[in-house]
Design a protein around this motif. Sequence first.
Motif: not given
Length: 375
Positions: A362-363, A366, A370
């Motif tokens: 998930s990181r 993200e 971004r």
Amino acid sequence: MAPDTAVVLDRAGLDRLIEVLIDDGYRVIGPTVRDNAIVLAELASGRELPAGWGVDSAPGRYRLRRREDAAVFGHSAGPQSWKQFLHPPHRTLWTSDPDVHVQPADEPPTRDAFLGVRGCDLASIAILDRVLGAGAHPDSSFARKRQGLFVVAANCTEPGQVCFCVSMGTGPQVGPGYDIALTERIDEQGHRFLVEVGSAAGERVMALVTARSATEAEISDARAAVAEAANRMYRAMPEVDLPTLLRESRESPHWEDVANRCLTCGNCTMVCPTCYCTTTEDVTDLTGEHAERQQRWVSCFELDYSYVHGGSVRKSGESRYRQWISHKLGTWHDQFGSSGCVGCGRCIAWCPVGIDITAEMSRLAELAERGAADG
Ligand code: SF4
Ligand code: SF4
């Protein structure tokens, strides 16, 4: 599941099923309590099942807990998987003596019945079939064990806190590949198991066990319990193209962040039901006359794993974690046509520092989003 095909066993009926399998020559392997964990071991009777035991798990945490009922499948995955019986941690490949020369090690024929296989673990056996049992050079030991296997699956009605099978498409309902599938239910009507038969071998075994027809209400109750379990998953993989995300995140700063936490202990690979890597070692006795070639599991977290002519290719923790997760969720698709992860959550519970494969992905997602937004 039609009312004319589904039947119901009571708790004594489950014990009888185990007896029938043993009488039929199977080594029955199922869950039992040992060393403060649910482990998989040979069962002499249904009395050895973990009646009334549940599990509390979290990243880096696994504890047994007492349940308020006597459910025997009311626990999530323990530290072991079925892999250890199909693809053992240690195996002698051949032996050599002066008068006998080289001969393959004897492997007694096995006829195992696995009892209580969850959807995620049934999917992991299917993955091992593709990795070890298929192709031009199948592993003959695996293929032999797999051929004699009888599977009693168990639909999951209570997911553990680290499970994420729904997002991997492997549970909580068991997929194809079982001989018999059970759904355990306990209520005011009693303790019972709805049984579905998935093969001729399953039909033959069930003919020897006393069972009654299931009612429409029992079938819809079991179906609803499994469907409801799917709504109680605490974790999920992000809904992105994981192979592409991993390929494009090769230089991500996140790998350094993981490496600052990861101990490169390899626990995640040892508990994973699909990690299959092995190495071989030749050993001799003190006289040098008897020699053996032994095979054992290895982990891509070991420094030696990538040793090539004078040095290891992956020296840093960050390169080793990236290798593991990139293969498991990315290049496994190219190699074997599916993900290498079934969402069992073992690597999350048994990582000593609580690294969570779903949180790391998930990181990464993200950070990628971004980066895309920043142009
Ligand atoms: S992720 Fe966790 S279990 Fe895996 S090697 Fe690192 S510290 Fe060990
Ligand atoms: S990577 Fe983790 S969650 Fe996925 S199958 Fe292996 S142990 Fe289970």
